[in-house]
Design a protein around this motif. Structure first.
Motif, mmCIF file in Angstrom:
data_model
loop_
_atom_site.group_PDB
_atom_site.id
_atom_site.type_symbol
_atom_site.label_atom_id
_atom_site.label_comp_id
_atom_site.label_asym_id
_atom_site.label_seq_id
_atom_site.Cartn_x
_atom_site.Cartn_y
_atom_site.Cartn_z
ATOM 1 N N THR A 14 19.330 -84.262 5.221
ATOM 2 C CA THR A 14 18.246 -85.196 5.292
ATOM 3 C C THR A 14 16.938 -84.425 5.773
ATOM 4 O O THR A 14 15.726 -84.722 5.449
ATOM 5 C CB THR A 14 18.438 -86.042 6.726
ATOM 6 O OG1 THR A 14 19.592 -86.586 6.713
ATOM 7 C CG2 THR A 14 17.249 -87.075 6.989
ATOM 8 N N LYS A 57 15.821 -83.387 2.604
ATOM 9 C CA LYS A 57 15.108 -84.456 1.779
ATOM 10 C C LYS A 57 13.650 -84.775 2.412
ATOM 11 O O LYS A 57 12.713 -84.944 1.601
ATOM 12 C CB LYS A 57 16.030 -85.465 1.945
ATOM 13 C CG LYS A 57 15.416 -86.659 1.261
ATOM 14 C CD LYS A 57 16.315 -87.992 1.428
ATOM 15 C CE LYS A 57 15.776 -89.227 0.539
ATOM 16 N NZ LYS A 57 16.696 -90.252 0.633
ATOM 17 N N LEU A 92 10.177 -84.196 0.332
ATOM 18 C CA LEU A 92 9.274 -85.333 0.195
ATOM 19 C C LEU A 92 7.916 -85.138 0.563
ATOM 20 O O LEU A 92 6.780 -85.317 -0.190
ATOM 21 C CB LEU A 92 9.664 -86.635 1.005
ATOM 22 C CG LEU A 92 10.697 -87.568 0.592
ATOM 23 C CD1 LEU A 92 11.265 -88.428 1.463
ATOM 24 C CD2 LEU A 92 10.553 -88.215 -0.809
ATOM 25 N N MET A 131 5.210 -94.464 -1.362
ATOM 26 C CA MET A 131 5.794 -93.664 -0.134
ATOM 27 C C MET A 131 5.001 -93.768 1.048
ATOM 28 O O MET A 131 5.292 -93.292 2.281
ATOM 29 C CB MET A 131 5.749 -92.153 -0.571
ATOM 30 C CG MET A 131 6.283 -91.916 -2.048
ATOM 31 S SD MET A 131 6.244 -90.340 -2.786
ATOM 32 C CE MET A 131 7.049 -89.434 -1.376
ATOM 33 N N TRP A 159 6.803 -88.931 9.345
ATOM 34 C CA TRP A 159 7.932 -89.970 8.468
ATOM 35 C C TRP A 159 8.799 -90.694 9.291
ATOM 36 O O TRP A 159 9.072 -90.356 10.379
ATOM 37 C CB TRP A 159 8.718 -89.064 7.610
ATOM 38 C CG TRP A 159 8.142 -88.330 6.551
ATOM 39 C CD1 TRP A 159 7.554 -87.038 6.517
ATOM 40 C CD2 TRP A 159 7.642 -88.595 5.193
ATOM 41 N NE1 TRP A 159 6.981 -86.515 5.603
ATOM 42 C CE2 TRP A 159 7.134 -87.441 4.762
ATOM 43 C CE3 TRP A 159 7.850 -89.757 4.519
ATOM 44 C CZ2 TRP A 159 6.714 -87.458 3.269
ATOM 45 C CZ3 TRP A 159 7.562 -89.715 3.127
ATOM 46 C CH2 TRP A 159 6.818 -88.693 2.552
ATOM 47 N N GLN A 168 12.248 -92.979 8.807
ATOM 48 C CA GLN A 168 13.290 -93.159 8.393
ATOM 49 C C GLN A 168 13.800 -94.820 8.259
ATOM 50 O O GLN A 168 13.991 -95.203 9.487
ATOM 51 C CB GLN A 168 14.366 -92.156 8.689
ATOM 52 C CG GLN A 168 15.824 -92.244 7.909
ATOM 53 C CD GLN A 168 16.664 -91.511 8.311
ATOM 54 O OE1 GLN A 168 16.374 -90.553 9.270
ATOM 55 N NE2 GLN A 168 17.748 -91.164 7.473
ATOM 56 N N ASP A 196 18.484 -94.600 3.925
ATOM 57 C CA ASP A 196 18.313 -93.486 3.375
ATOM 58 C C ASP A 196 16.691 -93.300 2.515
ATOM 59 O O ASP A 196 16.521 -92.310 1.913
ATOM 60 C CB ASP A 196 19.229 -93.703 2.016
ATOM 61 C CG ASP A 196 20.894 -93.476 2.391
ATOM 62 O OD1 ASP A 196 20.871 -93.130 3.304
ATOM 63 O OD2 ASP A 196 21.582 -94.220 1.681
ATOM 64 N N SER A 197 16.021 -94.221 3.216
ATOM 65 C CA SER A 197 14.745 -94.054 2.429
ATOM 66 C C SER A 197 13.789 -93.695 3.890
ATOM 67 O O SER A 197 13.748 -93.941 4.877
ATOM 68 C CB SER A 197 13.898 -95.283 1.830
ATOM 69 O OG SER A 197 14.116 -96.409 2.817
ATOM 70 N N PHE A 198 12.166 -93.138 3.459
ATOM 71 C CA PHE A 198 11.427 -92.847 4.051
ATOM 72 C C PHE A 198 9.992 -93.466 3.839
ATOM 73 O O PHE A 198 9.741 -93.558 2.807
ATOM 74 C CB PHE A 198 11.364 -91.264 4.227
ATOM 75 C CG PHE A 198 12.404 -90.622 4.877
ATOM 76 C CD1 PHE A 198 12.490 -90.366 6.060
ATOM 77 C CD2 PHE A 198 13.534 -90.398 3.872
ATOM 78 C CE1 PHE A 198 13.830 -89.704 6.852
ATOM 79 C CE2 PHE A 198 14.751 -89.691 4.581
ATOM 80 C CZ PHE A 198 14.672 -89.365 6.037
ATOM 81 N N LYS A 199 9.328 -93.776 4.944
ATOM 82 C CA LYS A 199 7.899 -94.166 4.733
ATOM 83 C C LYS A 199 6.941 -93.033 5.468
ATOM 84 O O LYS A 199 7.165 -92.674 6.487
ATOM 85 C CB LYS A 199 7.600 -95.669 5.160
ATOM 86 C CG LYS A 199 8.126 -96.662 4.253
ATOM 87 C CD LYS A 199 7.245 -96.722 2.871
ATOM 88 C CE LYS A 199 7.906 -97.863 1.999
ATOM 89 N NZ LYS A 199 7.142 -98.069 0.798
#
Length: 297
Positions: free
Chosen positions: A7, A10, A14, A33, A113, A115, A118-121
């Motif tokens: 993670t 990742k 990003l 994003m 970021w 979480q 499994d995605s991030f903003k």
């Protein structure tokens, strides 16, 4: 590799992607994003925006400029708490401004970021120049005579000619490809757990250090895990000149029996058994056409 490490890698990837999209003038590709409450604080006073729409508006004029050259790029995890990840980084931009000067900015940056599974903003970016005034390096009608700035200029201006005329050398050593800004990005983790995002052309040479290698760039050097043999397979355009050294052949400016010099005046040993191959490789390379002959006069 545990899940937390995956993670971390990742999120760092990003962060690097955001920087490359921003300076690549691909603002629209950044928008998915960004969090709806995204806050951007840039390097200069006018670079402040809250929300994706405001960010697009503030960056519109900058997005019409030519992309700068990114270098000396590295990132590391500063904090992770619950679903919040804080990444810190540093990079250098080199660009030509309309006043006729080539300028460099050293930028330090922080990402926050959030979480969601499994995605991030991206909630926040805060960037700052080490000096909040771009330093003019030279008038563009007389670029610096120093080899690094000539190297940067050549990388950006000669790519098309080299790609059109390039013919691989008939040798077992990896042939010297034309320098391109689309070379595969290397992500190297150092002994301090920082991640360095480097184009192969940014690396001058690597030195063996047991199970590690010391990577030398124009601005720094650091240890990363891996053997010279493994890097030799990953880096076309690099040549093994000695059992302890793997060199970016595009950085070589002079070759003598038993040694060579790079553009930053670093001198490295060349083993007797490897010298003929290195000499043949450089003499047949379009990157070095005329250069070695001039160096040996």
């Amino acid at each position: 590799m545990n899940n937390n490490m995956k993670t971390e890698q990742k999120v760092i990837a990003l962060s690097a992607q955001i920087i490359r999209l921003f300076y690549g003038r691909k603002i629209a590709d950044m928008l998915p994003m960004l969090d709806e409450n995204y806050l951007w604080i840039g390097n200069y006073a006018f670079q402040w925006a809250k929300g994706p729409d405001a960010f697009v508006k503030v960056t519109r004029a900058e997005s019409e400029e030519l992309p700068p050259l990114l270098s000396n790029e590295h990132y590391q995890l500063q904090l992770q708490s619950g679903n919040i990840w804080v990444i810190c980084g540093e990079y250098m931009t080199t660009y030509q401004v309309d006043t006729g000067y080539l300028c460099q900015d050293l930028v330090r940056i922080t990402f926050i970021w959030e979480q969601f599974g499994d995605s991030f903003k991206l909630n926040h970016i805060h960037g700052s120049n080490v000096q909040d005034l771009s330093s003019p390096l030279s008038n563009t009608t007389a670029l610096p005579s120093g080899p690094f700035y000539q190297y940067v200029k050549n990388v950006k201006s000669a790519v098309g000619k080299l790609e059109a005329n390039y013919t691989p050398a008939p040798t077992e050593i990896n042939p010297v490809p034309p320098a391109t800004l689309s070379d595969e990005m290397l992500v190297l983790r150092d002994e301090s757990e920082r991640y360095h995002n480097l184009l192969p052309l940014e690396i001058l040479f690597l030195e063996a250090a047991n199970q590690w290698c010391r990577v030398y760039t124009p601005f720094e050097n650091f240890l990363t895990f891996g053997s010279l043999t493994s890097f030799e397979k990953r880096l076309p355009g690099f040549a093994r000149i000695h059992r302890s050294y793997l060199v970016n052949t595009r950085a070589i400016v002079k070759l003598r029996f038993g040694k060579l010099w790079l553009w930053n005046e670093t001198m490295l040993p060349v083993s007797k058994s490897r010298y003929p191959q290195i000499k043949q490789l450089l003499e047949s390379s379009p990157v070095h056409t005329g250069r070695l002959a001039q160096a040996e006069d």
